[in-house]
Design an enzyme around this catalytic site. Structure first.
Site, PDB file in Angstrom:
ATOM      1  N   SER A 102      31.789  -4.828  99.959  1.00 52.76           N
ATOM      2  CA  SER A 102      31.347  -3.424  99.965  1.00 52.76           C
ATOM      3  C   SER A 102      30.168  -3.252 100.917  1.00 52.76           C
ATOM      4  O   SER A 102      30.149  -2.329 101.738  1.00 52.76           O
ATOM      5  CB  SER A 102      30.999  -2.954  98.546  1.00 52.76           C
ATOM      6  OG  SER A 102      29.940  -3.694  98.003  1.00 52.76           O
ATOM      7  N   ASP A 145      22.690  -7.503  99.224  1.00 62.64           N
ATOM      8  CA  ASP A 145      23.964  -7.607  99.949  1.00 62.64           C
ATOM      9  C   ASP A 145      23.906  -6.875 101.287  1.00 62.64           C
ATOM     10  O   ASP A 145      24.313  -7.417 102.323  1.00 62.64           O
ATOM     11  CB  ASP A 145      25.113  -7.029  99.108  1.00 62.64           C
ATOM     12  CG  ASP A 145      25.446  -7.887  97.897  1.00 62.64           C
ATOM     13  OD1 ASP A 145      24.699  -8.841  97.619  1.00 62.64           O
ATOM     14  OD2 ASP A 145      26.453  -7.601  97.221  1.00 62.64           O
TER      15      ASP A 145
HETATM   16  C1  MEV Z   1      26.039  -8.651  93.813  1.00 65.20           C
HETATM   17  O1  MEV Z   1      26.475  -9.275  95.006  1.00 65.20           O
HETATM   18  C2  MEV Z   1      24.685  -9.154  93.422  1.00 65.20           C
HETATM   19  C3  MEV Z   1      24.119  -8.551  92.146  1.00 65.20           C
HETATM   20  O2  MEV Z   1      22.863  -9.192  91.928  1.00 65.20           O
HETATM   21  C4  MEV Z   1      23.938  -7.059  92.258  1.00 65.20           C
HETATM   22  C5  MEV Z   1      22.783  -6.650  93.157  1.00 65.20           C
HETATM   23  O3  MEV Z   1      21.925  -7.461  93.497  1.00 65.20           O
HETATM   24  O4  MEV Z   1      22.755  -5.469  93.541  1.00 65.20           O
HETATM   25  C6  MEV Z   1      25.008  -8.838  90.937  1.00 65.20           C
END
Ligand code: MEV
Length: 308
Positions: A102, A145
């Protein structure tokens, strides 16, 4: 036609904990999502999503994706009713859970919009737009991300005001294997679950969160010292912490066990969990092949890539 790209990512340490300000370590991977933006006739935007994907992924995320695209357009100041566009996604990053699909698409779209409408956005601005887009998927993303998707490399990330984003330089890149459970995961639900349990069991969660924080600093040192045995052990420990906050699942645990049994220095779930991907530390081409083969033999998709 405007063009843009965003990297996929693998979180090596600290997913979920990162949302609450615990330091985390993420690496971009050498796979990208691309986006093109073309001005068209009519009104509004259309999407041609040509990314390869885990079966069910695109359908499952469609609603969130629509919301995300609208958030990015709004943040970029583009009104598609007066500037109708066609968006096309492609690239070699297979859209799946846990691999930053995403965020890669949000970054790619932000870059393509900047290119098409001559907006001259800097990387920092692209990262902000991608973060807005991530809200369509996660609700309350930490920003880790989109940061990896935008800047690439190996990054020490601490959520805060402002976020700490520090490039970590290691001696040489390290081979890893990612194993895909094939399960499309709902990050929003996983994040909400942690929040709820954290409120219900504050003592237990505080202890695990403190341990995760300590572990992040040890992992940073081990990576910078290039002590790969130590990095692997810390990944194992981080996986136990993620199990303790109930974001792993039996398929992820199975992949982790499989990787370790076949010689990986360490392995853990990566990303939101409850499905999605696992990452195993497999320094050297031979070990990487060995672990990848073992996982494939069990019928899972694998990705061989490098971190750092
Ligand atoms: C998702 O890749 C990582 C999480 O820690 C969500 C976030 O950091 O926004 C689960």
């Amino acid at each position: 036609m405007g063009f843009g790209w965003g990297f996929g990512k693998v979180i090596l340490f600290g997913e979920h904990f990162v949302i609450y300000g615990v330091p985390s370590i993420v690496s971009a991977i050498d796979k990208v999502t691309t986006a093109t933006v073309e001005s068209t006739g009519g009104s509004g935007w259309t999407l041609d999503d040509r990314r390869q994907a885990t079966p069910g992924y695109k359908e499952e995320k469609l609603e969130q994706q629509r919301g995300s695209i609208n958030l990015i357009l709004k943040a970029a100041g583009i009104d598609p009713t007066t500037n109708p566009i066609k968006i096309t996604f492609g690239g070699d990053l297979v859209a799946a859970s846990g691999i930053g699909a995403s965020a890669a698409s949000c970054t790619a779209l932000a870059r393509a919009l900047s290119d098409e409408f001559k907006l001259g956005f800097s990387d920092d601005r692209i990262n902000e737009l991608a973060y807005e887009g991530e809200k369509g998927y996660h609700g309350t993303p930490s920003g880790i991300d989109n940061t990896a998707a935008t800047y690439g490399g190996l990054i020490w990330f601490v959520r805060g005001e402002p976020n700490v984003i520090e490039r970590l330089k290691i001696k040489r890149p390290i081979e890893v294997v990612m194993g895909n459970t094939g399960l499309v995961a709902n990050t929003k639900a996983a994040v909400a679950g942690v929040r709820e349990r954290k409120e219900r069991y504050p003592g237990k969660y505080e202890k695990i969160f403190n341990e995760a924080k300590e572990l992040a600093y040890m992992a940073r040192k081990a990576l910078l010292d290039y002590d790969l045995q130590a990095v692997g052990k810390l990944m194992d420990e981080n996986h136990r912490q993620l199990q303790a906050i109930e974001v792993s699942c039996k398929e992820l645990d199975q992949l982790v066990e499989l990787a370790r049994a076949n010689g990986a220095y360490g392995a853990k779930m990566t990303g939101g969990g409850l499905g999605g991907n696992m990452v195993a530390l497999t320094p050297g081409k031979d070990l990487q092949d060995q672990v990848a083969r073992a996982i494939k033999r069990e019928g899972f998709e694998v990705l061989m890539t490098r971190i750092g």
